[in-house]
Design an enzyme around this catalytic site. Structure first.
Site, PDB file in Angstrom:
ATOM      1  N   SER A 379      28.894   6.277 -40.382  1.00  0.00           N
ATOM      2  CA  SER A 379      27.758   5.360 -39.670  1.00  0.00           C
ATOM      3  C   SER A 379      26.384   6.273 -39.357  1.00  0.00           C
ATOM      4  O   SER A 379      25.591   5.579 -39.030  1.00  0.00           O
ATOM      5  CB  SER A 379      28.456   4.915 -38.379  1.00  0.00           C
ATOM      6  OG  SER A 379      28.778   5.865 -37.552  1.00  0.00           O
ATOM      7  N   LYS A 422      27.587   1.056 -29.021  1.00  0.00           N
ATOM      8  CA  LYS A 422      26.340   2.116 -29.508  1.00  0.00           C
ATOM      9  C   LYS A 422      25.183   1.815 -29.116  1.00  0.00           C
ATOM     10  O   LYS A 422      24.282   2.421 -28.395  1.00  0.00           O
ATOM     11  CB  LYS A 422      26.352   2.224 -31.119  1.00  0.00           C
ATOM     12  CG  LYS A 422      27.586   2.855 -31.785  1.00  0.00           C
ATOM     13  CD  LYS A 422      27.335   2.840 -33.174  1.00  0.00           C
ATOM     14  CE  LYS A 422      28.769   3.703 -33.963  1.00  0.00           C
ATOM     15  NZ  LYS A 422      28.758   3.371 -35.583  1.00  0.00           N
TER      16      LYS A 422
END
Length: 529
Positions: A379, A422
């Site tokens: 990611s 996140k």
């Protein structure tokens, strides 16, 4: 039958009720009689007989040898007694068992399988050194077994007895419901009302479903999937029932239940955020820096029920070299395989863009600053690629933005997990350092359906204090981060800047090689003379 589902008592009770609606009443079973040190078997005449059938369907999440098969008892100076087990009480019907408990007792599993297949129950002694005191007639056994377990338990069974799968029926209790129209959403609401009724809880008010929906999509991680998990729904309804004020589980009760849950679980998250707030971990959210970017990741601690969003500072330096991308995490054995794969994909994109006709005249080093444990996942590959192009083009990146996403070899941005955590992790740092109105997060466009953010973040977005951008290609992210397009035939672009820098280095290298070649020729001529 093998059923992939939860091994909870409540689920077993619901499954038992469902199975019983499709079963006819079984025979009364059998009865053992004792006479002159001899035991005989006959058909049961009533449910009060010692081995009569108790129900057409029984269940147990945890069993042992005695609970499942009964036992032979011989008290001192007293006659022998036979104790029935679950297989006797459910004879002629269905027995639902937890797979995890059976796998922990291979002997119990082996005997159960043997008895069900042979359709005969044979008495045995639990201690091989003490055989049965007398002969006990075998009992006819007509039993169907439903083994319930999670994916890991089913995998363990498959490894233990791979041939068992070919002779059994396999099914799954779906953990999520795909929502494509209002009818399915109504069915899900009815399902929650059914669970509430089964738990003897008040009715769920219509006003509560909007709040429940938000928490449900956060649990599944997808706006188009809602949970069917018995444990999650049971916990939601039970916790909400403590805050009922008007006789129904309304929106207020659900909100208070989740507020309390967040407060109970938030200690580790708050301690982790303190590391950023006290500058023990450095994150810049206001300036512009060349070759530096805010990446996003999630941390999962053993024994902690939720993931924590972590902003991470990635930095990239460029120096003269042979085109090598030095991944410092990998060099120091702090990178997992998937992370290494992401870095290699990033390197492949750069090579295909700028090293078609000649080798790259420089090398780069990329590192996750203040990272002291192994990292994994791809990611951060989008963030790493943007930091690399920033360093190559010598153009600064706006540190008010954070980036998450994986990329392929063509620069297309792909979805990642933990997007809500996140975003909220970076927002917490921005909020502490002061919201500028220009801060935000860049995420893959395919992750938009996974958004289910906290009210605090939503309020900041609504008041234009924080933003979320979705991108489909690395070029989209680079324009947001630098304000300069990646490629533009008519104007300045990052690609042109990198290409010009490469040409400058190559020309200097050729001049150096030309001067060195002439010097070598002169030296050789002098030596010859």
């Amino acid at each position: 039958m093998l059923l992939k589902a939860s091994e909870s008592e409540f689920f077993f009770d619901l499954l038992k009720q469902s199975v019983k609606t499709n079963l006819a009443n079984s025979d009364l079973g059998y009865s053992y009689y004792f006479s002159d040190n001899k035991i005989t078997l006959s058909k049961a005449k009533s449910k009060q007989d010692n081995f009569a059938v108790q129900d057409s369907c029984l269940s147990a999440t945890v069993v042992d040898m005695e609970k499942l098969f009964g036992c032979v008892r011989q008290p001192e100076n007293n006659p022998i007694k036979l104790q029935a087990g679950l297989v006797h009480h459910a004879n002629g019907g269905v027995l639902i068992l937890g797979l995890r408990s059976l796998l922990a007792q291979p002997i119990v599993w082996t005997k159960l399988k043997q008895m069900v297949v042979s359709q005969t129950f044979e008495w045995f002694s639990a201690d091989d050194s003490h055989p049965l005191p007398l002969s006990i007639p075998t009992m006819p056994l007509d039993l169907r077994i439903i083994l319930v377990g999670d994916r890991l338990s089913l995998a363990e069974l498959q490894e233990f007895e791979p041939e068992f799968y070919s002779s059994s029926i396999y099914a799954e209790f779906e953990s999520e419901l795909s929502i494509t129209d209002s009818q399915q959403f109504n069915a899900w609401m009815n399902y929650l009302q059914f669970i509430s009724h089964q738990l003897a809880l008040p009715k769920i008010a219509k006003s509560a479903f909007a709040t429940i929906y938000k928490q449900a999509t956060r649990y599944t991680g997808d706006q188009y999937y809602l949970p069917l998990s018995i444990e999650w729904i049971q916990s939601l309804l039970l916790n909400s029932s403590y805050f009922i004020e008007n006789g129904e589980i309304d929106a207020s009760a659900v909100c208070k239940a989740f507020e309390q849950k967040t407060w109970r679980e938030n200690y580790l998250t708050e301690r982790f955020h303190d590391e950023f707030f006290t500058n023990q971990i450095v994150i810049d959210t206001k300036t512009q820096v060349v070759g530096q970017i805010n990446g996003l990741s999630v941390i999962e601690y053993p024994g902690y029920p939720k993931a924590i969003g972590e902003p991470t500072r990635l930095s990239c330096l460029v120096h003269f070299g042979d085109g090598e991308l030095i991944d410092i995490e990998r060099k120091t054995d702090l990178a997992g395989n998937i992370h290494s794969k992401g870095m290699m994909i990033m390197q492949a994109f750069i090579m295909s863009e700028f090293a078609i006709n000649h080798q790259l005249p420089f090398s780069t080093s990329l590192v996750f600053e203040q990272s002291y444990n192994e990292i994994d996942g791809d990611s951060a590959s989008l963030a790493g690629m943007c930091a690399l192009i920033s360093a190559l083009s010598n153009q600064p990146i706006d540190q008010q933005l954070a980036v998450t996403g994986s990329v392929d070899q063509f620069g297309h941005v792909q979805s990642i997990g933990g997007v809500n955590e996140k975003i909220e992790g970076f927002f917490a740092v921005c909020q502490h350092q002061g919201l500028t109105g220009q801060q935000g997060v860049i995420i893959p466009a395919s992750n938009q359906r996974h958004l289910s953010l906290s009210d605090e973040v939503i309020d900041a977005i609504s008041s234009d204090k924080f933003s979320i951008w979705t991108v489909e290609h690395v070029a989209d992210a680079l324009y947001l981060l630098t304000g300069i397009p990646y490629k533009d035939e008519n104007n300045i672009s990052l690609y042109k800047l990198i290409h010009a820098r490469m040409q400058s280095i190559l020309m200097q290298d050729r001049k150096h090689e030309g001067w060195l070649s002439r010097w070598k020729k002169i030296a050789k001529s002098t030596n010859t003379q």
